[in-house]
Scaffold this motif. Sequence first.
Motif, PDB file in Angstrom:
ATOM      1  N   VAL A 328       0.860  -1.184   0.000  1.00 53.26           N
ATOM      2  CA  VAL A 328       0.000   0.000   0.000  1.00 53.26           C
ATOM      3  C   VAL A 328       0.896   1.233   0.000  1.00 53.26           C
ATOM      4  O   VAL A 328       1.632   1.474   0.954  1.00 53.26           O
ATOM      5  N   HIS A 329       0.855   2.002  -1.079  1.00 56.57           N
ATOM      6  CA  HIS A 329       1.647   3.221  -1.215  1.00 56.57           C
ATOM      7  C   HIS A 329       0.757   4.431  -0.930  1.00 56.57           C
ATOM      8  O   HIS A 329      -0.462   4.333  -0.920  1.00 56.57           O
ATOM      9  N   PHE A 330       1.396   5.566  -0.714  1.00 56.27           N
ATOM     10  CA  PHE A 330       0.642   6.767  -0.357  1.00 56.27           C
ATOM     11  C   PHE A 330       1.173   7.981  -1.102  1.00 56.27           C
ATOM     12  O   PHE A 330       2.390   8.172  -1.243  1.00 56.27           O
ATOM     13  N   LEU A 331       0.246   8.803  -1.569  1.00 55.32           N
ATOM     14  CA  LEU A 331       0.578  10.111  -2.147  1.00 55.32           C
ATOM     15  C   LEU A 331      -0.381  11.119  -1.531  1.00 55.32           C
ATOM     16  O   LEU A 331      -1.599  10.960  -1.628  1.00 55.32           O
ATOM     17  N   GLY A 332       0.166  12.134  -0.911  1.00 53.23           N
ATOM     18  CA  GLY A 332      -0.710  13.108  -0.250  1.00 53.23           C
ATOM     19  C   GLY A 332      -0.166  14.516  -0.276  1.00 53.23           C
ATOM     20  O   GLY A 332       1.041  14.734  -0.393  1.00 53.23           O
ATOM     21  N   HIS A 333      -1.074  15.460  -0.209  1.00 58.09           N
ATOM     22  CA  HIS A 333      -0.754  16.868  -0.023  1.00 58.09           C
ATOM     23  C   HIS A 333      -1.617  17.402   1.099  1.00 58.09           C
ATOM     24  O   HIS A 333      -2.678  16.836   1.408  1.00 58.09           O
ATOM     25  N   CYS A 334      -1.212  18.487   1.709  1.00 57.14           N
ATOM     26  CA  CYS A 334      -1.993  19.060   2.805  1.00 57.14           C
ATOM     27  C   CYS A 334      -2.015  20.573   2.685  1.00 57.14           C
ATOM     28  O   CYS A 334      -1.427  21.153   1.769  1.00 57.14           O
ATOM     29  N   GLY A 335      -2.721  21.203   3.620  1.00 55.86           N
ATOM     30  CA  GLY A 335      -2.745  22.655   3.664  1.00 55.86           C
ATOM     31  C   GLY A 335      -3.594  23.305   2.599  1.00 55.86           C
ATOM     32  O   GLY A 335      -3.598  24.531   2.469  1.00 55.86           O
ATOM     33  N   GLY A 336      -4.299  22.514   1.799  1.00 54.42           N
ATOM     34  CA  GLY A 336      -5.088  23.068   0.708  1.00 54.42           C
ATOM     35  C   GLY A 336      -4.518  22.777  -0.662  1.00 54.42           C
ATOM     36  O   GLY A 336      -5.106  23.155  -1.677  1.00 54.42           O
ATOM     37  N   VAL A 337      -3.374  22.099  -0.719  1.00 55.81           N
ATOM     38  CA  VAL A 337      -2.771  21.712  -2.003  1.00 55.81           C
ATOM     39  C   VAL A 337      -3.482  20.464  -2.513  1.00 55.81           C
ATOM     40  O   VAL A 337      -3.712  19.514  -1.763  1.00 55.81           O
ATOM     41  N   ILE A 338      -3.819  20.471  -3.797  1.00 53.87           N
ATOM     42  CA  ILE A 338      -4.545  19.363  -4.410  1.00 53.87           C
ATOM     43  C   ILE A 338      -3.601  18.594  -5.331  1.00 53.87           C
ATOM     44  O   ILE A 338      -2.911  19.194  -6.146  1.00 53.87           O
ATOM     45  N   PRO A 339      -3.543  17.266  -5.225  1.00 54.76           N
ATOM     46  CA  PRO A 339      -2.709  16.482  -6.152  1.00 54.76           C
ATOM     47  C   PRO A 339      -3.165  16.701  -7.597  1.00 54.76           C
ATOM     48  O   PRO A 339      -4.331  17.024  -7.848  1.00 54.76           O
ATOM     49  N   THR A 340      -2.247  16.513  -8.531  1.00 64.24           N
ATOM     50  CA  THR A 340      -2.590  16.647  -9.945  1.00 64.24           C
ATOM     51  C   THR A 340      -2.700  15.269 -10.594  1.00 64.24           C
ATOM     52  O   THR A 340      -2.136  14.284 -10.102  1.00 64.24           O
ATOM     53  N   GLU A 341      -3.411  15.215 -11.719  1.00 61.43           N
ATOM     54  CA  GLU A 341      -3.544  13.968 -12.465  1.00 61.43           C
ATOM     55  C   GLU A 341      -2.173  13.446 -12.892  1.00 61.43           C
ATOM     56  O   GLU A 341      -1.894  12.245 -12.790  1.00 61.43           O
ATOM     57  N   GLU A 342      -1.333  14.361 -13.388  1.00 61.49           N
ATOM     58  CA  GLU A 342      -0.010  13.973 -13.870  1.00 61.49           C
ATOM     59  C   GLU A 342       0.847  13.416 -12.744  1.00 61.49           C
ATOM     60  O   GLU A 342       1.594  12.448 -12.930  1.00 61.49           O
ATOM     61  N   GLU A 343       0.732  14.002 -11.573  1.00 63.50           N
ATOM     62  CA  GLU A 343       1.507  13.562 -10.414  1.00 63.50           C
ATOM     63  C   GLU A 343       1.095  12.149  -9.991  1.00 63.50           C
ATOM     64  O   GLU A 343       1.947  11.286  -9.710  1.00 63.50           O
ATOM     65  N   VAL A 344      -0.215  11.916  -9.956  1.00 65.67           N
ATOM     66  CA  VAL A 344      -0.707  10.591  -9.566  1.00 65.67           C
ATOM     67  C   VAL A 344      -0.296   9.553 -10.608  1.00 65.67           C
ATOM     68  O   VAL A 344       0.155   8.447 -10.266  1.00 65.67           O
ATOM     69  N   PHE A 345      -0.416   9.889 -11.880  1.00 68.38           N
ATOM     70  CA  PHE A 345      -0.032   8.965 -12.952  1.00 68.38           C
ATOM     71  C   PHE A 345       1.459   8.646 -12.882  1.00 68.38           C
ATOM     72  O   PHE A 345       1.875   7.485 -13.023  1.00 68.38           O
ATOM     73  N   ALA A 346       2.271   9.676 -12.624  1.00 68.25           N
ATOM     74  CA  ALA A 346       3.713   9.468 -12.523  1.00 68.25           C
ATOM     75  C   ALA A 346       4.058   8.542 -11.346  1.00 68.25           C
ATOM     76  O   ALA A 346       4.940   7.664 -11.477  1.00 68.25           O
ATOM     77  N   GLU A 347       3.366   8.695 -10.237  1.00 66.59           N
ATOM     78  CA  GLU A 347       3.622   7.837  -9.072  1.00 66.59           C
ATOM     79  C   GLU A 347       3.186   6.407  -9.362  1.00 66.59           C
ATOM     80  O   GLU A 347       3.856   5.452  -8.960  1.00 66.59           O
ATOM     81  N   ALA A 348       2.064   6.250 -10.048  1.00 67.64           N
ATOM     82  CA  ALA A 348       1.604   4.908 -10.407  1.00 67.64           C
ATOM     83  C   ALA A 348       2.615   4.223 -11.319  1.00 67.64           C
ATOM     84  O   ALA A 348       2.937   3.038 -11.140  1.00 67.64           O
ATOM     85  N   LYS A 349       3.160   4.943 -12.293  1.00 63.54           N
ATOM     86  CA  LYS A 349       4.178   4.379 -13.184  1.00 63.54           C
ATOM     87  C   LYS A 349       5.434   4.015 -12.410  1.00 63.54           C
ATOM     88  O   LYS A 349       6.047   2.959 -12.684  1.00 63.54           O
TER      89      LYS A 349
END
Length: 354
Positions: A328-349
Motif C-alpha cells: 500500500v503506497h501513499f501520495l498526499g498533499h496538505c494545507g489546501g494543495v490538491i494532487p494533480t492527475e499527472e503527479e498521480v499517474f507518474a507515481e503509479a508508473k
Amino acid sequence: MSEEKRLMKGNEAIAEAAIRAGCTAYYGYPITPQNELTAYMARHMLARGRIFIQAESEVAAINMVYGSSAAGARAMTSSSSPGVSLKQEGISYAAGADIPLVLANVVRGGPGLGSIAPSQADYFQSTRGGGHGDYYTIVLAPKSVQEAADLTYLAFDLADTWRIPVILQADGMIGQMMEGVVLPPERDLKSLPKRDWTVGHQAGTSRPARHISSLDLVPENLEAKVKARFQRYEAIKAKEVRYELIGEDADLYMVAYGTSARVCLGAKKLADKAGIKLGLFRPITLWPFPEQVLSRLAERKKPFLTVEMSMGQMVEDVRLSVLGRTPVHFLGHCGGVIPTEEEVFAEAKRILGR
C-alpha cells in the motif's frame, strides 16, 4: 417528469437537498468555505416557514440541533473544520442519546485555523467519532455536486433509520465548485418517518413522559447501553456500506474519495492512453469503511496507491483492510494543495516500474 438539471454550487445543492429531504430546523454559524450553505438556508428555510437560526457559536448551534431533533424535528447544522471541532462535544452527546441529526462538514486545511482551501484532513475526526466516548457516526463522502445533493438527501433517512448522527464530508472544492445537478424530489413532511421516542409530557395527552439523555451513572447500565449501540453499528456495517470500483482488472488500484477521486479518474485516463491498467476504488461511506470489499480486492496481489489531501489518514484503513497481503503506497498533499492527475499517474508508473 424528472426535474431539469440546474447549475449549482456544491454548498447550495447540499442546502436545497436538505430542504427537500424534510429538514425542518437548521442552526448554523458562518465559516469559510461553507458560508453559501448557511446563506441559502437563511433565504429558503424561512420562506417555507421552517426554522433557521444563526446561532451565537458553533457550540450553541449543535446543541440547538440536539434539542430540536429530540423534540421531533429533522434538524441539521453545517460548518468547516475548526467549527466542526467545536461541535464535537454536542455530537458525542447526540450519539450517547441516540439522537439523529445531519452535519455537513465542508473541509478546509488544518490543524488550527489552517487555511480556507480544500482539504481531507478531517478523516480521523469524522470516522473515529471525533468527540469523547465509544461511538461512531455514519460518514458520507461525495465526489461531485450531484452526489453532494443525493447523499445529503440520503443522510436524513439514514439518521432516522439508525438514530445516529450522520456527517456529510465534502472537501472545500466540492462545496465551492459549480456543476449541473438534478435535485431529488421534495418530501411531503407528513410522509416522514414517525418518531415514537421523542420527548414529551403528560399534560393533556395520553403519551408517557420521556426524558432523553446520554447520562447513566450506573456503570453496568451504561456498559449495556453502549454494547447495544455497538450491535447496531454492526448492523450498519452489514447494510450501509457504499463504494465505487472502476477498472477491477487493473495492475494497480488507486484508493481515493472526494476531490482526490476526481483527480485519480483523470490519472486513469492518462494511463488508458498509455496502455497502463489503473483501477479506482472509491469509498462513499468513510464509515462504515468498505473494508471487506477492499480485502477481497487485495487478494489479486496488485499494489494499492492511496491518494489523499492530507498527510495520510484513510491510508491507515486501507492498510488495515489489506493486512499486508499487497503493498500500500501513499501520495498526499496538505494545507489546501490538491494532487494533480499527472503527479498521480507518474507515481503509479513509478510503483509499476514503468
